[in-house]
Design an enzyme around this catalytic site. Sequence first.
Site, PDB file in Angstrom:
ATOM      1  N   ILE A 136       0.908  -1.147   0.000  1.00  0.00           N
ATOM      2  CA  ILE A 136       0.000   0.000   0.000  1.00  0.00           C
ATOM      3  C   ILE A 136       0.952   1.203   0.000  1.00  0.00           C
ATOM      4  O   ILE A 136       1.920   1.242   0.758  1.00  0.00           O
ATOM      5  CB  ILE A 136      -0.936  -0.033   1.232  1.00  0.00           C
ATOM      6  N   SER A 137       0.706   2.173  -0.888  1.00  0.00           N
ATOM      7  CA  SER A 137       1.655   3.281  -1.054  1.00  0.00           C
ATOM      8  C   SER A 137       1.735   4.157   0.196  1.00  0.00           C
ATOM      9  O   SER A 137       0.821   4.176   1.023  1.00  0.00           O
ATOM     10  CB  SER A 137       1.244   4.149  -2.241  1.00  0.00           C
ATOM     11  N   GLN A 138       2.825   4.912   0.251  1.00  0.00           N
ATOM     12  CA  GLN A 138       3.014   5.878   1.340  1.00  0.00           C
ATOM     13  C   GLN A 138       1.892   6.936   1.279  1.00  0.00           C
ATOM     14  O   GLN A 138       1.580   7.443   0.189  1.00  0.00           O
ATOM     15  CB  GLN A 138       4.368   6.553   1.141  1.00  0.00           C
TER      16      GLN A 138
END
Length: 241
Positions: free
Chosen positions: A90-92
């Site tokens: 899951i992206s930053q």
Amino acid sequence: MKRHSTLLAFACLCFALPAQGDAFETARHKMVEEVAADAAFTSSYSGRATLNPNVVAAMKKVERHRFVPAELASYAYLNRPLPIGYGQTISQPFIVALMTDLMNLKEGDRVLEIGTGSGYQAAILAKTAKAVYSIEIIEPLGKEAARRLKSMGYGNVETRVGDGYYGWPEAAPFDAIMVTAAASHVPPPLIKQLKPGGRMVIPLGTHFLTQYLMLLEKQVDGTVTSRQILPVRFVPLTGGH
Ligand code: SAH
């Protein structure tokens, strides 16, 4: 008189109660402050001094802890990417906010996302656009994200399992397209499915070389202009293309 004082007591109780929120609300708001600080710090690259208020509001609302594996829930409000299984992440939160901001979404916009992953970015898009179409190539991730988004009430997100390189022709054209995995080149079908005047945000590069987040704009005459935003690190766009 007695009745009057009871009413008054109720009124006081209501005012004394904090706004209803989940247990992570304070942590989430702190995370959004960090995201806003990152956005200000990188404003000379992105060309955006502050994040759009709609994006900030969405980041404050969407419960990121419900999009990560249960054992990582306590890390959900660190401004960091996290593993979601199958080698994916899951992206930053800062990158999620920046990519959403760069798309300049308007209320009525229809958006395509490539790489559903956990569904978190789709949820943020769902709060800032009218309709979201999201494609995931790893079936169990796509199915889990679909179930999660549905159970959380995101009725304006449609998901599908497949290779996002080819886009979603039946739902095209889109006002904006976001690719959340790094590609070696911009997939031509996605350019085709972008409306004239539309925007695309996509990380370009390979796993080994530096990747750059790119902002593309399709002009009214069909030509495409691009701008390099920031060096980034994404998992690769896979598939048979
Ligand atoms: N947007 C996601 C982050 C996803 S990481 C989130 O908010 O959680 C990138 C995702 O892209 C991974 O889940 C990966 O499986 C997916 N992906 C990679 N190549 C793809 C392709 N060709 N089509 C669709 N999804 C792809």
